[in-house]
Design a protein around this motif. Structure first.
Motif, PDB file in Angstrom:
ATOM      1  N   LEU A 141     -10.796   7.750   2.238  1.00 39.54           N
ATOM      2  CA  LEU A 141      -9.838   8.293   2.899  1.00 39.54           C
ATOM      3  C   LEU A 141      -8.504   7.810   2.958  1.00 39.54           C
ATOM      4  CD1 LEU A 141     -11.674   8.778   6.547  1.00 39.54           C
ATOM      5  CD2 LEU A 141     -11.283  10.610   4.508  1.00 39.54           C
ATOM      6  N   GLY A 142      -8.372   6.817   1.876  1.00 39.68           N
ATOM      7  CA  GLY A 142      -7.107   6.545   1.250  1.00 39.68           C
ATOM      8  C   GLY A 142      -6.451   5.483   2.511  1.00 39.68           C
ATOM      9  N   ARG A 143      -7.488   4.550   2.821  1.00 41.17           N
ATOM     10  CA  ARG A 143      -7.431   3.634   3.953  1.00 41.17           C
ATOM     11  C   ARG A 143      -6.622   4.292   5.240  1.00 41.17           C
ATOM     12  NH1 ARG A 143      -6.148   1.618  -0.916  1.00 41.17           N
ATOM     13  NH2 ARG A 143      -7.367  -0.020  -1.502  1.00 41.17           N
ATOM     14  N   ARG A 200       5.201   4.836   9.206  1.00 43.98           N
ATOM     15  CA  ARG A 200       4.690   3.192   9.118  1.00 43.98           C
ATOM     16  C   ARG A 200       4.546   2.596  10.512  1.00 43.98           C
ATOM     17  NH1 ARG A 200       4.924  -0.247   4.980  1.00 43.98           N
ATOM     18  NH2 ARG A 200       6.513  -1.480   6.474  1.00 43.98           N
ATOM     19  N   THR A 201       5.527   3.444  11.564  1.00 43.69           N
ATOM     20  CA  THR A 201       5.350   2.896  12.794  1.00 43.69           C
ATOM     21  C   THR A 201       4.044   2.992  13.563  1.00 43.69           C
ATOM     22  OG1 THR A 201       6.726   4.657  13.641  1.00 43.69           O
ATOM     23  CG2 THR A 201       7.851   2.581  12.963  1.00 43.69           C
ATOM     24  N   ASP A 202       3.119   3.893  13.156  1.00 40.44           N
ATOM     25  CA  ASP A 202       2.177   4.223  13.750  1.00 40.44           C
ATOM     26  C   ASP A 202       0.923   3.189  13.579  1.00 40.44           C
ATOM     27  OD1 ASP A 202       3.067   6.612  14.616  1.00 40.44           O
ATOM     28  OD2 ASP A 202       2.199   7.899  12.926  1.00 40.44           O
ATOM     29  N   LEU A 203       1.282   2.130  12.567  1.00 35.53           N
ATOM     30  CA  LEU A 203       0.123   1.220  12.356  1.00 35.53           C
ATOM     31  C   LEU A 203       0.553  -0.138  13.418  1.00 35.53           C
ATOM     32  CD1 LEU A 203       0.601   1.253   8.393  1.00 35.53           C
ATOM     33  CD2 LEU A 203      -1.350   2.039   9.859  1.00 35.53           C
ATOM     34  N   PRO A 204      -0.358  -0.612  13.843  1.00 31.78           N
ATOM     35  CA  PRO A 204      -0.316  -1.769  14.747  1.00 31.78           C
ATOM     36  C   PRO A 204       0.245  -3.140  14.004  1.00 31.78           C
ATOM     37  CG  PRO A 204      -2.561  -1.578  14.237  1.00 31.78           C
ATOM     38  CD  PRO A 204      -1.734  -0.348  13.772  1.00 31.78           C
ATOM     39  N   GLU A 205       1.085  -3.745  14.708  1.00 31.87           N
ATOM     40  CA  GLU A 205       1.339  -5.245  14.056  1.00 31.87           C
ATOM     41  C   GLU A 205       0.308  -5.826  13.540  1.00 31.87           C
ATOM     42  OE1 GLU A 205       3.850  -9.400  15.628  1.00 31.87           O
ATOM     43  OE2 GLU A 205       3.409  -7.491  16.916  1.00 31.87           O
ATOM     44  N   GLY A 206       0.442  -6.568  12.459  1.00 36.21           N
ATOM     45  CA  GLY A 206      -0.730  -7.232  11.797  1.00 36.21           C
ATOM     46  C   GLY A 206      -1.536  -6.383  10.768  1.00 36.21           C
ATOM     47  N   ASP A 207      -1.467  -5.067  10.864  1.00 36.63           N
ATOM     48  CA  ASP A 207      -2.362  -4.092  10.121  1.00 36.63           C
ATOM     49  C   ASP A 207      -2.162  -4.255   8.689  1.00 36.63           C
ATOM     50  OD1 ASP A 207      -3.192  -1.536   8.700  1.00 36.63           O
ATOM     51  OD2 ASP A 207      -3.846  -1.271  10.649  1.00 36.63           O
ATOM     52  N   ARG A 215      -2.155  -2.476   6.161  1.00 41.46           N
ATOM     53  CA  ARG A 215      -1.610  -1.621   5.335  1.00 41.46           C
ATOM     54  C   ARG A 215      -0.206  -1.550   5.485  1.00 41.46           C
ATOM     55  NH1 ARG A 215      -5.268   2.846   8.420  1.00 41.46           N
ATOM     56  NH2 ARG A 215      -4.905   1.414  10.263  1.00 41.46           N
ATOM     57  N   LEU A 216       0.245  -2.359   6.294  1.00 38.43           N
ATOM     58  CA  LEU A 216       1.800  -2.467   6.102  1.00 38.43           C
ATOM     59  C   LEU A 216       2.316  -3.166   4.975  1.00 38.43           C
ATOM     60  CD1 LEU A 216       2.547  -3.586  10.144  1.00 38.43           C
ATOM     61  CD2 LEU A 216       3.338  -1.407   8.864  1.00 38.43           C
ATOM     62  N   ASN A 217       1.443  -3.716   4.323  1.00 41.71           N
ATOM     63  CA  ASN A 217       1.651  -4.570   2.829  1.00 41.71           C
ATOM     64  C   ASN A 217       0.966  -3.582   1.772  1.00 41.71           C
ATOM     65  OD1 ASN A 217       3.101  -6.975   4.184  1.00 41.71           O
ATOM     66  ND2 ASN A 217       1.055  -7.350   4.840  1.00 41.71           N
ATOM     67  N   ASP A 218       0.539  -2.434   1.893  1.00 49.00           N
ATOM     68  CA  ASP A 218      -0.124  -1.639   1.044  1.00 49.00           C
ATOM     69  C   ASP A 218       1.080  -1.098   0.268  1.00 49.00           C
ATOM     70  OD1 ASP A 218      -1.140   0.631  -0.164  1.00 49.00           O
ATOM     71  OD2 ASP A 218      -3.009   0.239   0.794  1.00 49.00           O
ATOM     72  N   SER A 251       2.073   8.030  -5.247  1.00 51.40           N
ATOM     73  CA  SER A 251       3.496   7.138  -5.157  1.00 51.40           C
ATOM     74  C   SER A 251       2.771   5.767  -5.029  1.00 51.40           C
ATOM     75  CB  SER A 251       4.425   7.684  -4.459  1.00 51.40           C
ATOM     76  OG  SER A 251       5.628   6.967  -4.847  1.00 51.40           O
ATOM     77  N   GLY A 252       2.951   4.825  -6.180  1.00 47.78           N
ATOM     78  CA  GLY A 252       2.631   3.444  -5.981  1.00 47.78           C
ATOM     79  C   GLY A 252       1.515   3.226  -6.324  1.00 47.78           C
ATOM     80  N   PRO A 253       1.187   1.833  -6.765  1.00 54.04           N
ATOM     81  CA  PRO A 253      -0.186   1.201  -6.921  1.00 54.04           C
ATOM     82  C   PRO A 253      -0.941   1.132  -5.673  1.00 54.04           C
ATOM     83  CG  PRO A 253       1.381  -0.655  -6.932  1.00 54.04           C
ATOM     84  CD  PRO A 253       2.070   0.803  -6.900  1.00 54.04           C
ATOM     85  N   ARG A 254      -2.424   1.233  -6.147  1.00 53.56           N
ATOM     86  CA  ARG A 254      -3.333   1.173  -4.999  1.00 53.56           C
ATOM     87  C   ARG A 254      -3.311  -0.344  -4.150  1.00 53.56           C
ATOM     88  NH1 ARG A 254      -9.053   0.324  -6.673  1.00 53.56           N
ATOM     89  NH2 ARG A 254      -9.071   0.057  -8.875  1.00 53.56           N
ATOM     90  N   TYR A 255      -2.897  -1.305  -5.038  1.00 53.23           N
ATOM     91  CA  TYR A 255      -3.097  -2.359  -4.411  1.00 53.23           C
ATOM     92  C   TYR A 255      -1.781  -3.310  -5.138  1.00 53.23           C
ATOM     93  CZ  TYR A 255      -8.248  -2.582  -3.321  1.00 53.23           C
ATOM     94  OH  TYR A 255      -9.217  -2.223  -2.919  1.00 53.23           O
ATOM     95  N   GLY A 256      -1.557  -4.438  -4.487  1.00 49.00           N
ATOM     96  CA  GLY A 256      -0.562  -5.352  -4.762  1.00 49.00           C
ATOM     97  C   GLY A 256      -1.077  -6.146  -6.154  1.00 49.00           C
ATOM     98  N   GLU A 257      -0.036  -6.896  -6.673  1.00 50.92           N
ATOM     99  CA  GLU A 257      -0.367  -7.212  -8.064  1.00 50.92           C
ATOM    100  C   GLU A 257      -1.532  -8.234  -8.393  1.00 50.92           C
ATOM    101  OE1 GLU A 257       2.068 -10.005 -11.447  1.00 50.92           O
ATOM    102  OE2 GLU A 257       3.245  -9.165  -9.668  1.00 50.92           O
ATOM    103  N   ARG A 258      -1.608  -9.185  -7.047  1.00 45.98           N
ATOM    104  CA  ARG A 258      -2.739 -10.079  -7.127  1.00 45.98           C
ATOM    105  C   ARG A 258      -4.190  -9.339  -7.176  1.00 45.98           C
ATOM    106  NH1 ARG A 258      -5.944 -12.643  -3.249  1.00 45.98           N
ATOM    107  NH2 ARG A 258      -4.857 -11.568  -1.650  1.00 45.98           N
ATOM    108  N   MET A 259      -4.142  -8.373  -6.107  1.00 44.14           N
ATOM    109  CA  MET A 259      -5.569  -7.659  -6.022  1.00 44.14           C
ATOM    110  C   MET A 259      -5.926  -6.673  -7.182  1.00 44.14           C
ATOM    111  SD  MET A 259      -5.896  -7.090  -1.827  1.00 44.14           S
ATOM    112  CE  MET A 259      -7.635  -6.392  -2.090  1.00 44.14           C
ATOM    113  N   MET A 260      -4.757  -6.131  -7.752  1.00 41.21           N
ATOM    114  CA  MET A 260      -4.726  -5.490  -8.994  1.00 41.21           C
ATOM    115  C   MET A 260      -5.558  -6.206 -10.052  1.00 41.21           C
ATOM    116  SD  MET A 260      -4.436  -2.150  -8.698  1.00 41.21           S
ATOM    117  CE  MET A 260      -4.126  -1.523 -10.369  1.00 41.21           C
ATOM    118  N   ALA A 261      -4.955  -7.429 -10.065  1.00 35.38           N
ATOM    119  CA  ALA A 261      -5.621  -8.204 -11.264  1.00 35.38           C
ATOM    120  C   ALA A 261      -7.176  -8.478 -11.258  1.00 35.38           C
ATOM    121  CB  ALA A 261      -4.959  -9.631 -11.212  1.00 35.38           C
ATOM    122  N   MET A 262      -7.822  -7.974 -10.034  1.00 30.99           N
ATOM    123  CA  MET A 262      -9.298  -8.295  -9.869  1.00 30.99           C
ATOM    124  C   MET A 262     -10.109  -7.200  -9.979  1.00 30.99           C
ATOM    125  SD  MET A 262      -8.798 -10.806  -6.524  1.00 30.99           S
ATOM    126  CE  MET A 262     -10.570 -10.856  -6.241  1.00 30.99           C
TER     127      MET A 262
END
Length: 330
Positions: A207-209, A219-226, A228-231, A316-327
């Protein structure tokens, strides 16, 4: 519930339950989860005919397996419990990859203990370790099969050559990788290879996270610390563009009088009888909504509209950040 077969003769419910949201990589990765509701969600899944439950050593770490173990106590018969290994852990958390034979065995023993079971039904390498030949890792996993500690073997996010090499050592029942309307890259090489080799395919984040549910409108629908705010796909620069895909899903959901989540899962189920999505849930309400997708049938017009709205590479955008994409896809 309906049932499907992965590779190596492994039969599972056509939809499984991803347990990671109940205690993910770190606490409250996808919002707050309570143990009582998480256990009730697993019990409800069993009542609905779900037999396939997915967890991992690294979720928590360790907390998720212990929770699943508590929930299935006394209800183990007929269930397919899948878990994963592949990280080096210490008291401070994750400290890199480790698929050495010694760590394979250590992780398995710990998972069996926390889950309270005698055999892991499907044991995945969570991420490929580039420092350990896949033949050595799968060889160690195969030893666990011989000892009765594991029934079937799986890989997660492996690349084409790794999959081929692994399959020469021992039958691989399933490949788990991200697959959904907003992440379709596996269709090019990975999914066809799995079919050639007789492996089932288990999409995680179907379900695309949460994005494809249509419940997150800003983005404001996401709770603090979620998490996905860094997705990257939830970022301010990509969020609105990706909502257009959700709009198309909502149109078809309205046509069938079902939820957008059910449409997204029904689309995956329509990709082949060897595809078994594992939507994540930590609450009974979302579980029940997802599992109702088993009765949703999309026609050719629906599938064509979704293909047009969500083509491969169209998110639009990669599915992970650079560190996780490398894995992934190693």
């Amino acid at each position: 519930m309906k049932y499907r077969k992965l590779g190596d003769g492994l039969e599972v419910s056509a939809l499984g339950l991803g347990c990671m949201p109940m205690a993910g990589v770190g606490n409250n990765m996808y919002g707050v989860a309570t143990e009582a509701e998480s256990v009730a969600t697993i019990h409800r899944a069993i009542d609905l005919g779900v037999t396939f439950f997915d967890t991992a050593e690294v979720y928590g770490p360790h907390l998720n397996e212990a929770l699943v173990g508590k929930a299935i106590e006394g209800r183990r018969d007929g269930l397919v419990i899948a878990t994963k290994f592949g990280f080096r852990l210490n008291e401070d958390g994750i400290r890199g990859l480790d698929s050495s034979p010694g760590n394979v065995r250590r992780a398995c023993e710990g998972s069996l203990r926390r889950l309270g079971i005698e055999t892991i039904d499907l044991y995945y390498q969570h991420r490929v370790d580039p420092d350990v030949p896949i033949e050595d890792t799968v060889g160690a996993m195969a030893e666990l099969v011989k000892e009765g500690k594991v029934r079937h073997l799986g890989l997660s996010e492996a690349g084409v050559e790794t999959i081929r090499r692994a399959a020469t050592v021992h039958p691989i029942a399933a490949l788990q990788s991200e697959y959904s309307l907003w992440e379709r890259d596996v269709e090019e090489e990975i999914l066809p290879l799995c079919r050639t080799l007789g492996m089932g395919f288990v999409p995680y984040s179907p379900l695309g996270r949460g994005f494809l549910t249509g419940q997150i409108k800003a983005r404001t629908d996401l709770p603090e610390g979620d998490y996905r705010l860094n997705d990257p796909r939830y970022s301010e620069e990509n969020f609105d563009q990706n909502l257009k895909m959700v709009d198309a899903v909502k149109v078809i959901a309205g046509r069938h009088s079902v939820s957008p989540a059910q449409v997204a899962l029904a689309w995956l189920l329509a990709q082949g009888d060897d595809v078994v999505p594992i939507p994540g849930s930590k609450r009974r309400a979302t579980l029940e909504d997802s599992m109702a997708a088993i009765d949703v049938t999309l026609d050719h017009e629906d599938l064509a509209a979704l293909d047009a709205a969500a083509p491969r590479g169209g998110t639009s955008g990669p599915r992970y950040g650079e560190r996780m994409m490398a894995m992934v896809r190693i």
